[in-house]
Design an enzyme around this catalytic site. Structure first.
Site, mmCIF file in Angstrom:
data_model
loop_
_atom_site.group_PDB
_atom_site.id
_atom_site.type_symbol
_atom_site.label_atom_id
_atom_site.label_comp_id
_atom_site.label_asym_id
_atom_site.label_seq_id
_atom_site.Cartn_x
_atom_site.Cartn_y
_atom_site.Cartn_z
ATOM 1 N N SER A 119 0.323 -1.166 -0.038
ATOM 2 C CA SER A 119 -0.235 0.033 -0.450
ATOM 3 C C SER A 119 0.680 1.097 0.014
ATOM 4 O O SER A 119 0.572 1.991 -0.166
ATOM 5 C CB SER A 119 -1.316 0.124 0.981
ATOM 6 N N HIS A 140 -1.007 -2.703 -6.903
ATOM 7 C CA HIS A 140 -2.338 -2.333 -5.934
ATOM 8 C C HIS A 140 -2.996 -2.710 -5.844
ATOM 9 O O HIS A 140 -4.424 -1.228 -7.015
ATOM 10 C CB HIS A 140 -1.807 -1.058 -5.357
ATOM 11 N N GLU A 152 -4.158 0.436 -9.021
ATOM 12 C CA GLU A 152 -2.916 1.572 -9.372
ATOM 13 C C GLU A 152 -1.627 0.789 -9.755
ATOM 14 O O GLU A 152 -0.994 -0.481 -8.731
ATOM 15 C CB GLU A 152 -2.572 2.064 -7.962
ATOM 16 N N ASN A 190 -3.514 6.079 -0.666
ATOM 17 C CA ASN A 190 -3.842 6.144 0.279
ATOM 18 C C ASN A 190 -2.945 7.564 0.206
ATOM 19 O O ASN A 190 -2.879 7.641 2.011
ATOM 20 C CB ASN A 190 -2.837 5.277 0.559
#
Ligand SMILES: NC(=O)c1ccc[n+]([C@@H]2O[C@H](COP(=O)([O-])OP(=O)(O)OC[C@H]3O[C@@H](n4cnc5c(N)ncnc54)[C@H](O)[C@@H]3O)[C@@H](O)[C@H]2O)c1
Length: 282
Positions: A119, A140, A152, A190
């Site tokens: 992450s 991701h 991602e 994130n």
């Protein structure tokens, strides 16, 4: 030819979800966990989940059987030797992931891609421990992987264009929308999401509002499907803390400095949904 055989390492929330997504997309999946029982349990839980989907009419029984037949379980890392892509999804800890990449480098073929579902961690620091760093990138997925549309694709400075293109093609073959992003902590989602989640914990700590009102406010006021404290529980409080620590280490922005309550809950082993206790009880 694209990715035909995928190795997944890690039998947590994400590993299981990605296995389901890829097998449904017609890709052979080899699931590797440290213990054979855990790997077998993941296949059993996929079978149960597919059974429920058949009952609800979301998938034909024959198709569900085909999906399940594409998934095999192992505790042996060598079983990933024949994979075109190996995607690791173990605990968010750089040393653990580096050790794993070091082992994988000696197992997979020269043409295979090794990817991480991290992450936040620097993908380049995983790339540099394998013999072919140009074949490493981040892929991701989001939680829960079967439901979330986005993947991602992370491009470390070491990755070749061919690697990024193959990873993108794989994620799109899984039915996902892709975005490409440079190798910076938190990538896009994130990096933007976690200051918000952390500030929700700050608000709870300083008594601005209680848990239920904070979550109700963001659902009703912003049309978010869930509130920030419920979302932290879904992500996992240990994973959330690791994400914030990695973001803080990279950017030194106080919004990324994890709030004490989050750290204390993790210390207590209250990790959210996966331990049935976090900001909420489950
Ligand atoms: N939870 C999320 O919302 C989410 C979303 C996207 C990406 N991720 C990333 O996916 C990865 C896995 O997260 P998760 O939520 O599935 O975690 P999880 O806690 O559900 O599972 C972690 C897995 O790692 C394994 N593991 C723990 N220590 C290990 C070790 N020393 N060596 C090998 N394996 C070990 C565990 O057995 C488990 O299978 C992390 O990198 C995380 O950042 C998580």
């Amino acid at each position: 030819m694209g990715i035909q055989r995928l190795g997944i390492i890690g039998s947590g929330i994400m590993g299981a979800g990605i296995a389901e997504v890829a097998a449904k997309a017609g890709i052979e999946v080899v699931l590797r966990s440290r213990k054979q029982e855990t790997a077998d349990a993941m296949v059993a839980s996929l079978e149960k989940s597919l059974g429920k989907q058949v009952e609800k009419g979301r998938i034909e029984e024959a198709a569900a059987k085909e999906v399940l037949a594409r998934v095999s379980a192992t505790s042996d890392l060598q079983a990933l030797a024949g994979c075109d892509l190996v995607l690791e999804s173990v605990v968010e800890d750089l040393a653990v992931k580096q050790a794993l990449f070091g082992e994988l480098g000696g197992i997979v073929s020269d043409t295979a891609i090794i990817a991480t579902n991290t992450s936040t961690l620097p993908v380049v620091e995983l790339a540099t421990v394998v013999p072919n760093p140009e074949r490493v990138c981040g892929i991701h997925f989001f939680n829960p992987a079967p439901a979330m549309a986005l993947v991602e694709i992370i491009r470390p400075i070491t990755a070749s264009d061919a690697t990024v293109a193959a990873a993108t093609e794989f994620a799109q073959a899984c039915g996902k929308t892709t975005v490409e992003v440079q190798d910076r902590a938190g990538f896009i989602v994130n990096c933007l999401l976690f200051p918000y989640l952390n500030n929700a914990v700050r608000m709870l700590e300083n008594g601005t509002a209680n848990r239920d009102d904070i979550d109700a406010a963001m659902k009703g006021g912003c049309n978010f499907p869930m509130g920030p404290l419920a979302l932290l529980d879904l992500v996992g409080l240990d994973t959330s803390l690791s994400i914030l620590d990695a973001l803080y280490a990279e950017f030194r922005d106080p919004n990324y400095a994890a709030m004490p309550t989050l750290r204390r809950l993790v210390a207590a082993g209250h990790l959210g949904r996966k331990t049935k206790r976090g900001f909420y009880d489950y």
